[in-house]
Design a protein around this motif. Sequence first.
Motif, PDB file in Angstrom:
ATOM      1  N   MET A   1     -40.774 -42.562  53.796  1.00 28.00           N
ATOM      2  CA  MET A   1     -41.659 -43.448  54.557  1.00 28.00           C
ATOM      3  C   MET A   1     -41.041 -44.842  54.595  1.00 28.00           C
ATOM      4  N   THR A   2     -40.934 -45.423  55.787  1.00 29.99           N
ATOM      5  CA  THR A   2     -40.319 -46.736  55.939  1.00 29.99           C
ATOM      6  C   THR A   2     -41.341 -47.846  55.713  1.00 29.99           C
ATOM      7  N   GLU A   3     -40.820 -49.057  55.522  1.00 26.04           N
ATOM      8  CA  GLU A   3     -41.698 -50.221  55.321  1.00 26.04           C
ATOM      9  C   GLU A   3     -42.555 -50.462  56.560  1.00 26.04           C
ATOM     10  N   ARG A   4     -41.970 -50.230  57.737  1.00 27.28           N
ATOM     11  CA  ARG A   4     -42.740 -50.394  58.978  1.00 27.28           C
ATOM     12  C   ARG A   4     -43.892 -49.396  59.050  1.00 27.28           C
ATOM     13  N   THR A   5     -43.658 -48.148  58.615  1.00 30.25           N
ATOM     14  CA  THR A   5     -44.718 -47.131  58.622  1.00 30.25           C
ATOM     15  C   THR A   5     -45.860 -47.535  57.693  1.00 30.25           C
ATOM     16  N   VAL A   6     -45.508 -48.069  56.527  1.00 31.09           N
ATOM     17  CA  VAL A   6     -46.546 -48.508  55.581  1.00 31.09           C
ATOM     18  C   VAL A   6     -47.393 -49.611  56.198  1.00 31.09           C
ATOM     19  N   ARG A   7     -46.741 -50.598  56.816  1.00 31.13           N
ATOM     20  CA  ARG A   7     -47.489 -51.698  57.427  1.00 31.13           C
ATOM     21  C   ARG A   7     -48.394 -51.188  58.547  1.00 31.13           C
ATOM     22  N   ASP A  11     -52.428 -51.538  58.622  1.00 33.47           N
ATOM     23  CA  ASP A  11     -53.140 -52.153  59.755  1.00 33.47           C
ATOM     24  C   ASP A  11     -54.209 -51.203  60.297  1.00 33.47           C
ATOM     25  N   ARG A  12     -53.884 -49.932  60.355  1.00 36.02           N
ATOM     26  CA  ARG A  12     -54.853 -48.947  60.868  1.00 36.02           C
ATOM     27  C   ARG A  12     -56.064 -48.846  59.948  1.00 36.02           C
ATOM     28  N   LEU A  13     -55.823 -48.854  58.640  1.00 36.14           N
ATOM     29  CA  LEU A  13     -56.934 -48.794  57.695  1.00 36.14           C
ATOM     30  C   LEU A  13     -57.816 -50.036  57.797  1.00 36.14           C
ATOM     31  N   ARG A  19     -61.083 -52.929  53.345  1.00 39.97           N
ATOM     32  CA  ARG A  19     -60.580 -54.230  52.920  1.00 39.97           C
ATOM     33  C   ARG A  19     -59.387 -54.003  51.991  1.00 39.97           C
ATOM     34  N   ILE A  20     -58.224 -54.444  52.436  1.00 36.01           N
ATOM     35  CA  ILE A  20     -56.992 -54.206  51.681  1.00 36.01           C
ATOM     36  C   ILE A  20     -56.329 -55.541  51.385  1.00 36.01           C
ATOM     37  N   GLU A  21     -56.114 -55.784  50.117  1.00 40.20           N
ATOM     38  CA  GLU A  21     -55.483 -57.027  49.662  1.00 40.20           C
ATOM     39  C   GLU A  21     -53.969 -56.809  49.526  1.00 40.20           C
ATOM     40  N   SER A  22     -53.206 -57.774  50.008  1.00 41.05           N
ATOM     41  CA  SER A  22     -51.748 -57.675  49.902  1.00 41.05           C
ATOM     42  C   SER A  22     -51.228 -58.766  48.978  1.00 41.05           C
ATOM     43  N   THR A  23     -50.268 -58.416  48.146  1.00 42.72           N
ATOM     44  CA  THR A  23     -49.645 -59.362  47.219  1.00 42.72           C
ATOM     45  C   THR A  23     -48.150 -59.390  47.511  1.00 42.72           C
ATOM     46  N   PRO A  24     -47.596 -60.567  47.877  1.00 39.71           N
ATOM     47  CA  PRO A  24     -46.164 -60.638  48.202  1.00 39.71           C
ATOM     48  C   PRO A  24     -45.300 -60.621  46.944  1.00 39.71           C
ATOM     49  N   GLY A  25     -44.023 -60.477  47.129  1.00 35.97           N
ATOM     50  CA  GLY A  25     -43.075 -60.549  46.025  1.00 35.97           C
ATOM     51  C   GLY A  25     -42.548 -59.197  45.620  1.00 35.97           C
TER      52      GLY A  25
END
Length: 296
Positions: A1-7, A11-13, A19-25
């Motif tokens: 699974m690619t990073e684009r597929t995950v994003r 987005d679809r969810l 509600r999905i929280e994202s943490t960078p790094g």
Amino acid sequence: MTERTVRRDIDRLRELGYRIESTPGVAGGYRLEAGSALPPLLLDDDEAVAIAVGLRVAAAQRLLTDAETPITALAKLEQVLPAPLRQRVNALATAVQPAVMRTGAPVTTEILGELAIACRDGERLRLQYTASDGTQTRRRIDPHAITPAERNWYLLAWDHDRDDWRTFRVDRIDQIEHTRVLFTRQDISPEEIEDRARVAASWAPQRIEGHAVMELSYEDMRAWFGPWGDGSEPEGASHTRWPIGGSDFRDVMYGLSWIPAGTDYVLDLPDAALAEIRETVARLQRALEQSVGSSA
């Protein structure tokens, strides 16, 4: 699974309401948060069947204060279940009978669900109803609430053909027709809904049946008796005919005791019941005449 597929999946969810929280790094990622609204549930087959059966048990056992809640939830769930899963739910619900369940007349969850959703949405219905004597009628109603009483389910609705409230036993309803016409709900308290269902549940063909015609206008009579005046009919502007009966003459006498003080009335009862009432009243009158009242 690619990073684009995950994003894209994230987005679809989010579009679906999660509600999905994202943490960078480097140590970052995504985390599902608890939301203020319930998003769509992704259930496997066994989970969907378990929930549907549980809702049926909750409805039958009246486990919630609001009797409509499990029914409307079940109706929504069954609408999206594939046919094979609905068959599994029906089979399990038939086989699973909790020990404390008191079964009344059988009612399909499809009819209960339709009625519950119509009550919730305020949709006018047409339906065919079979009375206890087998008479079938077509009714045009505004459904307000469904509620259990004794061992059966009852629908409280405003009956346009009778221009009054009516309580229908749900197992006697069939051929529901959706009009797609919305109505404005009338004010009716939960207590009155419960009273009307209790009155409907208490009615059964009686050994003694008759009427009391009282010198009381129909409006005043209904204000005095409330739901217990259901079935009454006006006789002119100043009198009301009230159906009364019971398993024996004592039930009739008890009912008559609720007629307002000072209100004259005449009885239309079988001769045998009238004879028993006359004999009882005569003995009571003699006892009252011979009684000695206590003084303070």
